[in-house]
Write an enzyme that holds these catalytic residues in place. Structure first.
Site, PDB file in Angstrom:
ATOM      1  N   HIS A   1       0.791  -1.223  -0.012  1.00 59.78           N
ATOM      2  CA  HIS A   1       0.372  -0.192  -0.148  1.00 59.78           C
ATOM      3  C   HIS A   1       0.947   1.361   0.054  1.00 59.78           C
ATOM      4  O   HIS A   1       0.709   2.288  -0.744  1.00 59.78           O
ATOM      5  CB  HIS A   1      -0.903  -0.100   1.128  1.00 59.78           C
ATOM      6  CG  HIS A   1      -1.750   1.124   1.486  1.00 59.78           C
ATOM      7  ND1 HIS A   1      -2.917   1.362   1.225  1.00 59.78           N
ATOM      8  CD2 HIS A   1      -1.257   2.271   2.020  1.00 59.78           C
ATOM      9  CE1 HIS A   1      -3.456   2.487   1.568  1.00 59.78           C
ATOM     10  NE2 HIS A   1      -2.517   3.293   1.963  1.00 59.78           N
ATOM     11  N   GLU A   2       1.862   1.359   0.933  1.00 57.20           N
ATOM     12  CA  GLU A   2       2.600   2.409   0.971  1.00 57.20           C
ATOM     13  C   GLU A   2       3.647   2.839  -0.304  1.00 57.20           C
ATOM     14  O   GLU A   2       3.657   3.898  -0.650  1.00 57.20           O
ATOM     15  CB  GLU A   2       3.703   2.395   2.024  1.00 57.20           C
ATOM     16  CG  GLU A   2       2.805   2.303   3.310  1.00 57.20           C
ATOM     17  CD  GLU A   2       1.685   3.535   3.681  1.00 57.20           C
ATOM     18  OE1 GLU A   2       1.952   4.533   3.121  1.00 57.20           O
ATOM     19  OE2 GLU A   2       0.833   3.410   4.277  1.00 57.20           O
TER      20      GLU A   2
ATOM     21  N   HIS B   1       1.526   4.269  -2.967  1.00 56.56           N
ATOM     22  CA  HIS B   1       1.534   5.845  -2.829  1.00 56.56           C
ATOM     23  C   HIS B   1       2.577   6.372  -3.546  1.00 56.56           C
ATOM     24  O   HIS B   1       2.606   7.691  -4.024  1.00 56.56           O
ATOM     25  CB  HIS B   1       1.656   6.339  -1.309  1.00 56.56           C
ATOM     26  CG  HIS B   1       0.150   6.237  -0.534  1.00 56.56           C
ATOM     27  ND1 HIS B   1      -0.588   6.983  -1.002  1.00 56.56           N
ATOM     28  CD2 HIS B   1       0.004   5.762   0.638  1.00 56.56           C
ATOM     29  CE1 HIS B   1      -1.847   6.629  -0.104  1.00 56.56           C
ATOM     30  NE2 HIS B   1      -1.476   5.941   0.750  1.00 56.56           N
TER      31      HIS B   1
ATOM     32  N   TYR C   1      -3.659  14.624  -2.156  1.00 59.50           N
ATOM     33  CA  TYR C   1      -4.025  13.758  -1.234  1.00 59.50           C
ATOM     34  C   TYR C   1      -5.106  14.411  -0.469  1.00 59.50           C
ATOM     35  O   TYR C   1      -4.818  15.088   0.945  1.00 59.50           O
ATOM     36  CB  TYR C   1      -2.822  13.495  -0.295  1.00 59.50           C
ATOM     37  CG  TYR C   1      -3.270  12.330   0.611  1.00 59.50           C
ATOM     38  CD1 TYR C   1      -3.315  10.992   0.058  1.00 59.50           C
ATOM     39  CD2 TYR C   1      -3.081  12.548   2.160  1.00 59.50           C
ATOM     40  CE1 TYR C   1      -3.639   9.933   1.246  1.00 59.50           C
ATOM     41  CE2 TYR C   1      -3.132  11.358   2.658  1.00 59.50           C
ATOM     42  CZ  TYR C   1      -3.252  10.209   2.392  1.00 59.50           C
ATOM     43  OH  TYR C   1      -3.472   9.046   3.257  1.00 59.50           O
TER      44      TYR C   1
ATOM     45  N   GLU D   1      -5.899   6.875  -1.974  1.00 58.62           N
ATOM     46  CA  GLU D   1      -5.895   5.836  -1.058  1.00 58.62           C
ATOM     47  C   GLU D   1      -6.591   4.609  -1.575  1.00 58.62           C
ATOM     48  O   GLU D   1      -5.784   3.567  -1.288  1.00 58.62           O
ATOM     49  CB  GLU D   1      -6.787   6.300   0.329  1.00 58.62           C
ATOM     50  CG  GLU D   1      -5.901   7.087   1.416  1.00 58.62           C
ATOM     51  CD  GLU D   1      -4.928   6.246   2.039  1.00 58.62           C
ATOM     52  OE1 GLU D   1      -5.158   5.148   2.400  1.00 58.62           O
ATOM     53  OE2 GLU D   1      -3.735   6.786   2.158  1.00 58.62           O
TER      54      GLU D   1
ATOM     55  N   ASP E   1      -9.862  13.784   8.363  1.00 58.58           N
ATOM     56  CA  ASP E   1      -9.436  12.879   7.349  1.00 58.58           C
ATOM     57  C   ASP E   1      -9.011  13.366   5.826  1.00 58.58           C
ATOM     58  O   ASP E   1      -9.306  12.813   4.995  1.00 58.58           O
ATOM     59  CB  ASP E   1     -10.287  11.947   7.394  1.00 58.58           C
ATOM     60  CG  ASP E   1      -9.493  10.540   6.569  1.00 58.58           C
ATOM     61  OD1 ASP E   1      -8.460  10.292   6.629  1.00 58.58           O
ATOM     62  OD2 ASP E   1     -10.274   9.780   5.861  1.00 58.58           O
TER      63      ASP E   1
ATOM     64  N   HIS F   1      -9.394   8.448   3.669  1.00 58.56           N
ATOM     65  CA  HIS F   1      -9.463   6.960   3.970  1.00 58.56           C
ATOM     66  C   HIS F   1     -10.860   6.666   3.936  1.00 58.56           C
ATOM     67  O   HIS F   1     -11.206   5.495   3.547  1.00 58.56           O
ATOM     68  CB  HIS F   1      -8.850   6.595   5.356  1.00 58.56           C
ATOM     69  CG  HIS F   1      -7.401   6.934   5.375  1.00 58.56           C
ATOM     70  ND1 HIS F   1      -6.887   8.349   5.620  1.00 58.56           N
ATOM     71  CD2 HIS F   1      -6.446   6.172   5.182  1.00 58.56           C
ATOM     72  CE1 HIS F   1      -5.423   8.359   5.911  1.00 58.56           C
ATOM     73  NE2 HIS F   1      -4.999   6.957   5.292  1.00 58.56           N
TER      74      HIS F   1
END
Length: 616
Positions: free
Chosen positions: A321-322, A325, A336, A345, A409, A414
């Site tokens: 996942h990271e 990004h 973002y 995300e 958020d 998210h």
């Protein structure tokens, strides 16, 4: 797609008839959709050719100079600078171009020129464009004053300024463009260190928006740690060879290698930037830190607190996942925040799921769970997010019309990612919405085709400010490129987005096949070609959603109109519209307080319609 000619109406409580709007032929191209500012954000057709014998960057810049004037309303005070060229393996070239207006960069103003390499025929242009004529040119508030006011407006305290102020134009989600001071700042939030680009209006000093650069796997239930925050730390592993490394560090190292292998094997991508960049990661970050993030240059993982999570680096999908990004940063650059941030995300969850299937060899019970290997170790079987049933986590949203629209958020990056996650899950596996909010039955096409479609959308069509609607266009066009414009894959992509409430549904599917979602107003009527009708106006503000289900085979359009009054009269003008060449339309708009009404137009065809609206 049609262009709508504004009509001023003093008052209308009943159905009225007025002239048929102009057609897409007036633009000389197939306008797939309009952006929030009313300018086409996706055109596909025979748009011209790139000049041969010069670089593709220069050719795209020259092409746009004329195209923007002829088709997008440019007045000559706009400039274009190409910054990336992608040549794919199906004979197409895609040039990403940054827009400038009045000599300043337009942040979020990017266009992509798509052409056939053999012959240089331009077949599509998409992205966000802002005509310079609409923009302010004079600053009245200088940067220090604007920074102070904007920070106060945004509730940001104890900022550290990391860059000199730069004058730019910045495009917001609502389609407005502001002359603004852009300043890179650093501060601490409940989630830890934040590094944002802050935008302060250069004419009023007011806060416009902020673009976060730190992308976390978790934005809630976090703890503020104070130990071990220095990055990158001590070197323990190099290319799989480790010395003095803990089990967690070795796991991160291994999972990073496997995530790289996924992108390389499935998409031919060499690291996150496509050019073999070294992937730097840090584990054991801070103390009791329940988070992981990409900070723009490296991956960072906390060890958790043993209650909300264990070590984040022990979950393969968190690592993938990271890293995803980072891929997003070097491809579409999705900002973002708000819808583009939710897509950012969602893309990370989507490609993490793809990476897990690549690692495991098949889809299994853990494929659609995010962070299940480390999340709340005291509770068996749960996860941070559930891609196949997003609302199961108690925070995420799975239906676009009822998405989160507040400021927490980063605008729900998210929480609203569940919309894209569920669309992707349905595209892969097929089926219907898990809560029955819509009735569309999606025919699954499998992981291999689905991930290729989303990767092509990410690298070829999405831009930094793309919305969910733009994501639907991007993935549908990617599917068309890969499998043919009349393919079942294109149908499945459109059905998947329809199932989660993004855009209209084919075949009369509409809002639940003509049944409005719970809590929505229902309007019905019957129109013939050339006729229009209005709903009764009402006072409202906030997030508007309208879903029109027209007669099969007809072309019905939907407009949201707001009342505007002078001392002598009041009238209604369009603020948002859905005008695709289909019987179904969806309109989403975030509006200020006022009187609004919905207007339905039968462009062609006859029959009954159902309009579902959350307000007024």
């Amino acid at each position: 797609m049609k262009l709508f000619k504004l009509s001023l109406i003093v008052a209308a409580l009943a159905l009225l008839v007025f002239n048929v709007p102009a057609t897409a032929a007036d633009l000389g191209a197939d306008v797939v959709s309009l952006g929030a500012n009313g300018t086409p954000d996706f055109l596909r057709g025979d748009l011209g050719t790139l000049t041969a014998g010069i670089s593709k960057r220069q050719a795209a810049e020259d092409f746009l100079a004329g195209f923007a004037t002829e088709r997008l309303g440019a007045n000559g005070d706009e400039d274009f600078v190409a910054y990336d060229v992608l040549r794919d393996d199906i004979g197409q070239v895609h040039v990403r171009v940054q827009q400038f207006a009045n000599g300043l960069p337009v942040v979020g103003g990017e266009l992509i020129v798509h052409a056939i390499r053999n012959g240089n025929k331009v077949f599509a242009v998409n992205g966000q464009f802002v005509p310079a004529a609409d923009l302010d040119v004079i600053t009245t508030v200088q940067a220090p004053t604007a920074l102070k006011q904007a920070a106060a407006d945004a509730g940001l305290n104890e900022l550290e300024q990391l860059s000199e102020a730069e004058l730019v134009y910045v495009l917001t989600d609502t389609g407005s463009a502001h002359l603004a001071w852009q300043i890179k700042v650093q501060f601490l939030s409940e989630d830890g260190l934040e590094i944002d680009y802050l935008y302060a209006d250069a004419t009023t000093g007011a806060f416009v928006t902020r673009h976060p650069t730190i992308h976390r796997a978790k934005s809630w239930r976090t703890y503020d740690g104070n130990n071990g925050s220095s990055l990158p730390g001590s070197l323990r592993c190099t290319n799989g060879s480790c010395s003095g490394a803990s089990t967690v560090i070795q796991t991160i190292d291994s999972y990073t290698s496997q995530s790289y292998d996924y992108y390389n094997a499935r998409f031919g991508r060499d690291s996150y930037n496509g050019s073999g960049a070294t992937i730097n990661s840090t584990g054991h970050h801070r103390s009791n830190y329940v988070n992981a993030f990409w900070n723009g240059s490296q991956l960072v993982y906390g060890d958790g607190d043993g209650v909300n999570s264990g070590p984040l680096g022990n979950a393969f999908d968190v690592v993938a996942h990271e890293l995803s990004h980072a891929v997003t940063q070097f491809t579409s650059g999705l900002i973002y925040q708000n819808e583009s941030g939710a897509l950012n995300e969602g893309m990370s969850d989507i490609f993490a799921a793809g990476a897990e299937v690549y690692k495991d060899g098949s889809i299994n019970s853990g494929t659609w769970l995010v962070g299940e290997d480390t999340w709340t170790p005291g509770t068996a079987g749960d996860a941070l997010r559930y891609m196949d049933n997003p609302t199961q986590d108690g925070s995420s949203y799975d239906y676009y019309p009822t998405r989160y629209t507040g400021s927490a958020d980063n605008g729900g990056v998210h929480w609203n990612s569940g919309i894209a996650n569920l669309a992707f899950h349905l595209l892969v596996e097929g089926g219907t919405h898990p809560r029955g909010v819509t009735t569309t039955n999606v025919s699954g096409i499998g992981m291999s085709k689905s991930e290729q479609i989303f990767y092509r959308a990410q690298t070829v069509y999405l831009t930094s400010g793309s919305s969910f609607s733009a994501a639907r266009n991007a993935t549908a066009n990617a599917a068309s490129d890969l499998y043919g414009s009349s393919s079942s894959e294109v149908d499945s992509v459109n059905d998947a987005w329809c199932a989660v409430g993004v855009g209209s549904c084919g075949g009369g599917g509409g809002p639940g096949g003509g049944t409005c979602p719970s809590g929505y107003n229902t309007y019905t009527g019957n129109l013939s070609a050339g006729q229009s009708g209005n709903t009764s106006p009402g006072s409202a503000s906030g997030s508007f959603n309208g879903q029109l289900d027209g007669p099969s085979g007809a072309d019905f359009d939907l407009y949201l109109q707001k009342e505007s009054c002078s001392w002598w009269s009041c009238s209604y003008g369009n603020v948002a519209q859905g005008t695709t060449p289909s019987d179904d339309e969806t309109v989403n708009y975030n509006g200020t307080s006022g009187n609004y009404r919905w207007r339905i137009t039968a462009y062609s065809g006859n029959g009954s319609f159902t309009l579902c609206t959350n307000k007024p």
